[in-house]
Every structure is written in structure tokens, then in C-alpha cells.
Design a protein around this motif. Sequence first.
Motif, PDB file in Angstrom:
ATOM      1  N   GLY A 108      -2.671  12.788   4.522  1.00  0.00           N
ATOM      2  CA  GLY A 108      -2.028  12.908   5.824  1.00  0.00           C
ATOM      3  C   GLY A 108      -1.738  11.558   6.463  1.00  0.00           C
ATOM      4  O   GLY A 108      -0.717  11.386   7.143  1.00  0.00           O
ATOM      5  N   ASN A 128       6.116  10.920   7.977  1.00  0.00           N
ATOM      6  CA  ASN A 128       6.256  11.797   9.140  1.00  0.00           C
ATOM      7  C   ASN A 128       7.699  12.206   9.399  1.00  0.00           C
ATOM      8  O   ASN A 128       7.974  13.339   9.791  1.00  0.00           O
ATOM      9  N   LEU A 152      -5.216  21.235   9.152  1.00  0.00           N
ATOM     10  CA  LEU A 152      -4.167  20.743  10.034  1.00  0.00           C
ATOM     11  C   LEU A 152      -4.711  19.702  10.985  1.00  0.00           C
ATOM     12  O   LEU A 152      -4.043  18.709  11.303  1.00  0.00           O
ATOM     13  N   SER A 153      -5.912  19.886  11.466  1.00  0.00           N
ATOM     14  CA  SER A 153      -6.510  18.925  12.389  1.00  0.00           C
ATOM     15  C   SER A 153      -6.734  17.592  11.729  1.00  0.00           C
ATOM     16  O   SER A 153      -6.467  16.540  12.302  1.00  0.00           O
ATOM     17  N   GLY A 162      -5.984  17.581  16.207  1.00  0.00           N
ATOM     18  CA  GLY A 162      -5.761  16.386  15.404  1.00  0.00           C
ATOM     19  C   GLY A 162      -4.967  15.339  16.161  1.00  0.00           C
ATOM     20  O   GLY A 162      -5.227  14.134  16.027  1.00  0.00           O
ATOM     21  N   PHE A 163      -3.995  15.780  16.970  1.00  0.00           N
ATOM     22  CA  PHE A 163      -3.213  14.842  17.778  1.00  0.00           C
ATOM     23  C   PHE A 163      -4.100  14.129  18.789  1.00  0.00           C
ATOM     24  O   PHE A 163      -3.958  12.915  19.014  1.00  0.00           O
ATOM     25  N   SER A 217      -3.583  21.544  15.046  1.00  0.00           N
ATOM     26  CA  SER A 217      -2.666  20.400  15.118  1.00  0.00           C
ATOM     27  C   SER A 217      -2.857  19.627  16.420  1.00  0.00           C
ATOM     28  O   SER A 217      -2.848  18.392  16.425  1.00  0.00           O
ATOM     29  N   ALA A 227      -3.267  27.732  14.077  1.00  0.00           N
ATOM     30  CA  ALA A 227      -2.451  26.698  13.437  1.00  0.00           C
ATOM     31  C   ALA A 227      -2.167  25.536  14.380  1.00  0.00           C
ATOM     32  O   ALA A 227      -2.504  24.381  14.088  1.00  0.00           O
ATOM     33  N   PHE A 228      -1.568  25.839  15.520  1.00  0.00           N
ATOM     34  CA  PHE A 228      -1.170  24.765  16.426  1.00  0.00           C
ATOM     35  C   PHE A 228      -2.343  24.231  17.244  1.00  0.00           C
ATOM     36  O   PHE A 228      -2.289  23.111  17.733  1.00  0.00           O
ATOM     37  N   SER A 249      -7.705  25.508  12.520  1.00  0.00           N
ATOM     38  CA  SER A 249      -7.328  25.033  11.199  1.00  0.00           C
ATOM     39  C   SER A 249      -7.810  23.593  11.022  1.00  0.00           C
ATOM     40  O   SER A 249      -7.226  22.656  11.564  1.00  0.00           O
ATOM     41  N   LEU A 277       0.383  24.104   6.318  1.00  0.00           N
ATOM     42  CA  LEU A 277       0.618  25.077   7.374  1.00  0.00           C
ATOM     43  C   LEU A 277       0.200  26.490   6.977  1.00  0.00           C
ATOM     44  O   LEU A 277      -0.109  27.301   7.856  1.00  0.00           O
TER      45      LEU A 277
END
Length: 244
Positions: A67, A72, A243-244, A198-199, A195, A191-192, A240, A158
Motif C-alpha cells: 500500500g 495512488n 483497507l485501514s 487508515g486516512f 479506509s 469498507a469505508f 476492514s 476492497l
Amino acid sequence: MCFPCVSPLVIEANHNVTNYIPESALLICFGFILGGIIWGADKVQTFALSPRVFFFYLLPQIILDTGYSMPNKLFFTNLGGILVYAIIGTCWNAASLGLSLWGCHQGGAMGDIDIGLLQYLLFGSLMAAVDPVAVIAVFEQVHVNEVLFIMVFGESLLNDGVTVVRIQLISSGWEPELPLLISTVSFFVVAFGGSLLGFVFGLLVSLLTRCTKNVQIIEPGFIFVLGYLAYLTAEMLSLSSILS
């Protein structure tokens, strides 16, 4: 330096060997050698690879490395196609596999086993989740087209959220009174939510590394620790983690 640390360095230093033998195959051979040494020490299998060891100690580092070096721009440019494969493709694979096995069971091809439709759908959901580790190893070795790599790798990331939601719904018996809206919200939260987590940790890393210009040697430690912490935090919150 330990043997597992030396073997990848030896492979990287001998590019003439990897031109004829894939790197992944060499690593498997090194694994067999290491396993033989461990077994030969006392003739007893003293180590077993458990799901806890794999998912909490081996997988996070592999996903973090990939990742971190992921293109990106290509990912967000092809996000529409990635979502189609991750959502529609994963649901189609899981449903088709589960229903096919259930049909074979109804026809008597599965033997005398007491398994219902929900169990077959659960198995289909587990098998539909593409393993990103194998994709990364093979695609990086053969140097495939970047768009193909990002499509497959993005889908493999995803579909983690899709799989988690399907397993949760099927494990609960897929109650008919469960509104479709709740299922949709669950998918976006898993899922989000991962994410977004992680952001947040990525933003924290960027802020911390702004203060380490004079001691850049500790920057990789911040990236590793906070990336691993994001993975564990997502696991604790049932989001997730990949994803994170």
C-alpha cells in the motif's frame, strides 16, 4: 542476522538466479529448508502457523509495504472499475459458488453430510475473497501492466469489506426482516470506515514526520508502528483492517 531475514537478501543480490527461477518459488524453497532445520533440531513439530500469527504478525507488513508503494493516481483513476469487480464480482462469485455446491448436494454428489444452504453460501463468501498476497508476489515478479496490477490489487483490497458484510449477514441467518438499507450501511461502515481510519493514521504519520527532519532515522519506525496500529485498531472496531 536470522535465516528468514538473510534469504530475501540473498535472492535480491542474485538477480541472475531470479531470471530463471521465480522469486516466490525460491522463497518457498527457503521455507522448506528452514522448516527442515527446525524439525531436525528435535524431530518434533514445535511450530505451527496459526491464523492469529498470520493475520496479526505476517499479513499487516505485506499489505503496508504494498500500500505504501501503490500508485495512488492509477488507483483513483480506475476506482470505478475496481468497485465493479470488488462489489458485483465478489457477490457473483460467492453466490454462484455457494449455490453450485448446494445444487451438487441436492443432487447427491456431496455425500451424506448435513449442511444447509446458508453454510454453502458462507463457504462461497470465504472462497470469493481474493488473496492479495499471492497477487502481489506473482504480478511483481512478472512485471505486468500497471493498470492490470492496480485493478486486481485494488479489487483484492476492497472485496475485504464485501466479504465481511456477507459473512456477518449469512452467519446471522440472513433474516428476511432485515432491511436492505441496513445491509448497505453495514458494507459502507466496514469498507469505508476502515479506509477513513487508515486516512486518519496516515495524516498522523505525515504530521509526525514533519518534526523529524533532523532525526530521519526514526521515520521508518513511525510509519511501521502507526501502520500496524491502524491495522489493530480496525480489527478492534470490526472494520476492514486491510483497507485501514
